[in-house]
Every structure is written in structure tokens, then in C-alpha cells.
Design an enzyme around this catalytic site. Structure first.
Site, mmCIF file in Angstrom:
data_model
loop_
_atom_site.group_PDB
_atom_site.id
_atom_site.type_symbol
_atom_site.label_atom_id
_atom_site.label_comp_id
_atom_site.label_asym_id
_atom_site.label_seq_id
_atom_site.Cartn_x
_atom_site.Cartn_y
_atom_site.Cartn_z
ATOM 1 N N GLU A 116 -18.393 -14.138 -34.248
ATOM 2 C CA GLU A 116 -18.435 -15.246 -34.021
ATOM 3 C C GLU A 116 -17.544 -16.247 -35.094
ATOM 4 O O GLU A 116 -16.804 -17.156 -34.893
ATOM 5 C CB GLU A 116 -19.735 -15.680 -34.991
ATOM 6 C CG GLU A 116 -20.359 -15.807 -35.986
ATOM 7 C CD GLU A 116 -21.264 -16.177 -36.125
ATOM 8 O OE1 GLU A 116 -21.695 -16.944 -37.078
ATOM 9 O OE2 GLU A 116 -22.467 -15.222 -35.371
ATOM 10 N N GLU A 151 -27.170 -8.283 -35.577
ATOM 11 C CA GLU A 151 -25.286 -9.292 -34.953
ATOM 12 C C GLU A 151 -25.637 -8.836 -36.210
ATOM 13 O O GLU A 151 -26.004 -9.223 -37.090
ATOM 14 C CB GLU A 151 -25.715 -10.822 -34.629
ATOM 15 C CG GLU A 151 -24.979 -11.633 -34.677
ATOM 16 C CD GLU A 151 -25.363 -12.594 -34.053
ATOM 17 O OE1 GLU A 151 -24.442 -14.364 -34.409
ATOM 18 O OE2 GLU A 151 -25.575 -12.561 -33.217
ATOM 19 N N HIS A 158 -20.219 -16.894 -29.186
ATOM 20 C CA HIS A 158 -21.671 -17.298 -29.943
ATOM 21 C C HIS A 158 -21.815 -18.938 -29.589
ATOM 22 O O HIS A 158 -20.282 -19.711 -29.056
ATOM 23 C CB HIS A 158 -20.871 -17.046 -31.168
ATOM 24 C CG HIS A 158 -21.354 -17.469 -32.478
ATOM 25 N ND1 HIS A 158 -20.566 -18.753 -33.468
ATOM 26 C CD2 HIS A 158 -22.400 -17.349 -33.543
ATOM 27 C CE1 HIS A 158 -21.298 -19.384 -33.969
ATOM 28 N NE2 HIS A 158 -23.024 -18.494 -34.700
ATOM 29 N N HIS A 161 -25.858 -12.386 -40.080
ATOM 30 C CA HIS A 161 -25.202 -13.653 -40.391
ATOM 31 C C HIS A 161 -24.287 -12.554 -41.492
ATOM 32 O O HIS A 161 -23.964 -13.473 -42.745
ATOM 33 C CB HIS A 161 -26.291 -14.441 -41.782
ATOM 34 C CG HIS A 161 -26.648 -15.622 -40.716
ATOM 35 N ND1 HIS A 161 -27.902 -15.973 -40.504
ATOM 36 C CD2 HIS A 161 -26.161 -16.495 -39.619
ATOM 37 C CE1 HIS A 161 -28.098 -16.909 -39.484
ATOM 38 N NE2 HIS A 161 -27.095 -16.929 -39.359
#
Length: 386
Positions: free
Chosen positions: A241, A215, A291, A191
Site C-alpha cells: 500500500e 499484512e 488497498h 501496519h
């Protein structure tokens, strides 16, 4: 054919609000798109209203011209709000074109390369707090046919993580790996929350679990930092993303800053923009893994895109959802052996139910990433939808 109206339909879905956009024409053909943008929905709806002012009266089939002019005339170009609004309208225009000619959108993108696409699930861990609970929920997901799963095991940590907190995160990953075995792909979410040395440290610790990728190890606004982690990471790095349009991705590609790219069809410009981004990735041998944690319209659009992309790798999808997801659209997914079949219906292959959307109006929701509430992603009553 002319555009006569554009409407937005925000729909509460517990962790955020889906925002569906519907374009109406004077010939009775309508198209739908999705602009779901977590926690900034009011700004997004305003941006769609601004786009509407210039689009009413235009031919909806001039998709490239509409996209170009809308992007150019924004002046303050790019960003999550403006690009999400444009992305949703663009999707809706492709939907109109597909319905007008009675063909699925992938036919306009060169036809099918893929009849079905492999998925990885998000949200399978809802409610889990301790490593054992993650393992138990992972085992249930595999019993339902899941072959790849993603989650963020890092609690509310930001920039740095203590050895004790890292050990707990690694225990969580170990519990899931033990529960599902070696044949299931694990994808670890960061994140965008860590600094460079912490991202590298975590990546090295994750190697033992053979993840498919790690990620967003660092925040999205410094691709040099991402490249630094990628260079020193023993596991593959995924990101993208929170990049918008091919111009943002140009820097990503120039730096070769990620092993997998993850543009979002609802934020990065829509169907054709992602097709262009995927082509740029293809010539660099970078896998395309969009995403896609949003709603049914974005999912339908991404499936149409994935059908036509030779370098398509894997698609994110939510494991379960609010029980009214089945009511707000005509979505009908066919899931088998870890894959979803791509629809051959005209356009996007689904419609929104305006009345049902209005029954679940906008509700304010806040970001959970730094509060320790990351796993509170679903209400007590949910439904599996594949």
C-alpha cells in the site's frame, strides 16, 4: 475539449480527510478523482495546484501523455504526496473520457472479467478494546453478511512486542475466530510496525488461526526485510500500500517479497498504473488485492479497475462511515453475499456534491497507530453504507 479548471474538495471524515479532485472542461463535462492521503492533506492540495498550472488548456483525453509528462516533469519523482495528486487527476480524466463516450471505465481496460468483487471489511471493530468486544463486533458483522474482515490487534507496539502484549493480541484473534467460525476469512494487519524477528514470531503464532494473510509485518522501506519475513512465515504475507508506481513494484516483483500485492489507486498512480501493476503480478501468479480504506470516489475507481483484472482477489472497504458519506457523493453500492456489484454507469459512475463537501471542511487529524487509539476509527454516530 480542453481543461479549464481543477479544484480540490477536502472533506472531514473523522479519522482523516477525504480529498476529492474535480477536473472541469470547456464542454461542460467534469471528472472526479480521489487523493485521500492520511494526515498530509495540505501538502497534497498544494501538489494538485502545481499540476493544475500545467494542465489547464490541455486535452483531457490524452491521459497517458498527461500522466507521463506530469510524472517526468516533477523531477523529484514519486512519493506519497506527488503520486496521490497525480493519481486523483488521472482518475478524473478517465471519468471524463467515460462520460464523453457514455461507457464505464472498465470498457477502456479490456471489458469485464468480473461482474462483482469480493470484499473484506475494515473498521468493523470501532470502539472495541478487549478481546471479548472484538468477538462481539465480529459476530455482528457476519450477521450483516460479511465474509472477510481485517484489523490490527497489536495495540501501540512498535518494532518489538512483549510476550504479554502478544498474548493479548492472540487472545483478540482467538476471540474473533471463535465468534465467526472457520468459514470467515481473517486478515491480520501489522501496519508496517515490526522488525524482522518480531514479524516472523508473530506470523508463526498466527498460523493456528488460519488467516488469509498477515499484512505489512515490517516497515515498507526495506523489501529485503519483507522478503525475509515472507520466507520464514507459515502464513501468506500481503504488502504494497505504500509503494508508488510500477517502478517501486518492479523491486517487489523481482524479490517476490509478498504473496498478495496491495497497491492503492489513490497513491500508486491511478487506474492505468494499477492495471499495469496488476498485469505484472498476474504473470508471477500473485493475487491482486487493492488497498482501499478511503472514500467513495476511490472505491468507485477501484471497482472499475477490479472489473478488468483476471488476478483480482479481494477488495478492502470500510464497514461503516460518517453519516454524511451518503450526502457528499451519489455513491450507490449493491452488496450481496460478501460481494459488491460493479457499476455499468458512464465513467466512474458517481458524482460529488460540491455544496455538501463544503459543509464538512478540512479538520486536522493525527496518526493513531502508536498511541493505543487504533480502534477509535469512527465517531459515535455512523452509518452502514452497503
Amino acid at each position: 475539449m480542453r481543461i479549464i479548471d481543477i479544484k480540490t474538495f477536502p472533506v472531514d471524515c473523522f479519522r482523516t480527510n477525504w480529498v476529492f479532485v474535480k477536473v472541469y472542461t470547456d464542454e461542460g463535462i467534469t471528472g472526479v478523482g480521489e487523493a485521500t492521503l492520511e494526515y498530509k492533506e495540505k501538502a497534497l492540495i498544494g501538489a494538485v495546484e502545481h499540476i493544475k498550472e500545467s494542465l489547464v488548456g490541455q486535452n483531457p483525453l490524452n491521459i497517458e501523455k498527461i500522466w507521463h509528462d506530469t510524472y517526468r516533469d516533477a523531477y523529484w519523482r514519486g512519493g506519497a504526496v506527488l503520486m496521490s495528486a497525480l493519481s486523483a487527476v488521472e482518475m478524473a480524466l478517465w471519468d471524463i473520457l467515460g462520460k464523453a463516450l457514455n461507457v464505464p471505465i472498465y470498457q477502456f481496460l479490456g471489458g469485464k472479467v468480473n461482474d462483482k468483487v469480493r470484499i473484506y471489511v475494515n473498521g468493523w471493530f470501532a470502539g472495541a478494546k478487549e478481546p471479548k468486544e472484538f468477538g462481539e463486533k465480529a459476530k455482528i458483522a457476519v450477521e450483516r453478511g460479511v465474509t472477510a474482515m481485517k484489523w490490527d490487534p497489536f495495540g501501540k507496539n512498535y518494532m518489538e512486542i512483549s510476550n504479554a502484549e502478544l498474548d493479548k493480541a492472540l487472545q483478540c484473534v482467538a476471540a474473533v475466530r471463535e465468534a465467526v467460525g472457520d468459514q470467515i476469512d481473517l486478515l491480520i494487519e501489522g501496519h508496517g510496525r515490526f522488525n524482522v524477528p518480531t514479524g516472523i514470531k508473530i506470523a508463526k503464532e498466527l498460523e493456528q488461526f488460519k488467516p488469509m494473510f498477515f499484512e505489512e509485518p515490517v516497515p515498507p522501506d526495506n523489501l529485503d526485510a519483507l522478503k525475509e519475513v515472507k520466507t520464514k512465515s507459515p502464513v501468506a504475507i500481503a504488502a504494497g500500500e505504500r509503494l508508488y508506481t510500477r517502478w517501486d513494484y518492479r523491486e517487489m516483483f523481482d524479490k517476490m517479497a509478498a504473496d498478495y500485492i496491495q497497491p492503492d489507486i489513490s497513491h500508486a498512480g491511478g487506474i492505468m498504473e494499477l492495471k499495469k501493476i496488476s498485469a505484472e503480478a498476474e504473470c508471477r501468479y500473485i493475487p491482486f488485492a487493492p488497498h482501499n480504506p478511503s472514500g467513495p470516489v476511490a472505491n468507485a475507481a477501484t471497482l472499475q479497475l477490479a472489473a478488468s483484472c483476471p488476478n483480482f482477489c479481494i477488495l478492502e472497504i470500510m464497514y461503516s462511515d460518517v453519516e454524511w458519506r451518503k450526502d457528499v457523493t451519489t455513491e450507490n453500492l449493491h452488496y450481496q453475499d460478501g460481494c459488491i456489484t460493479i457499476s455499468d454507469k458512464p465513467g466512474l459512475g458517481l458524482e460529488i456534491n460540491e455544496g455538501e463537501c463544503l459543509r464538512h471542511p478540512y479538520q486536522p487529524h493525527t496518526l493513531r497507530h502508536y498511541t493505543g487509539a487504533l480502534t477509535d476509527i469512527r465517531p459515535a454516530k455512523t452509518e452502514f453504507y452497503f
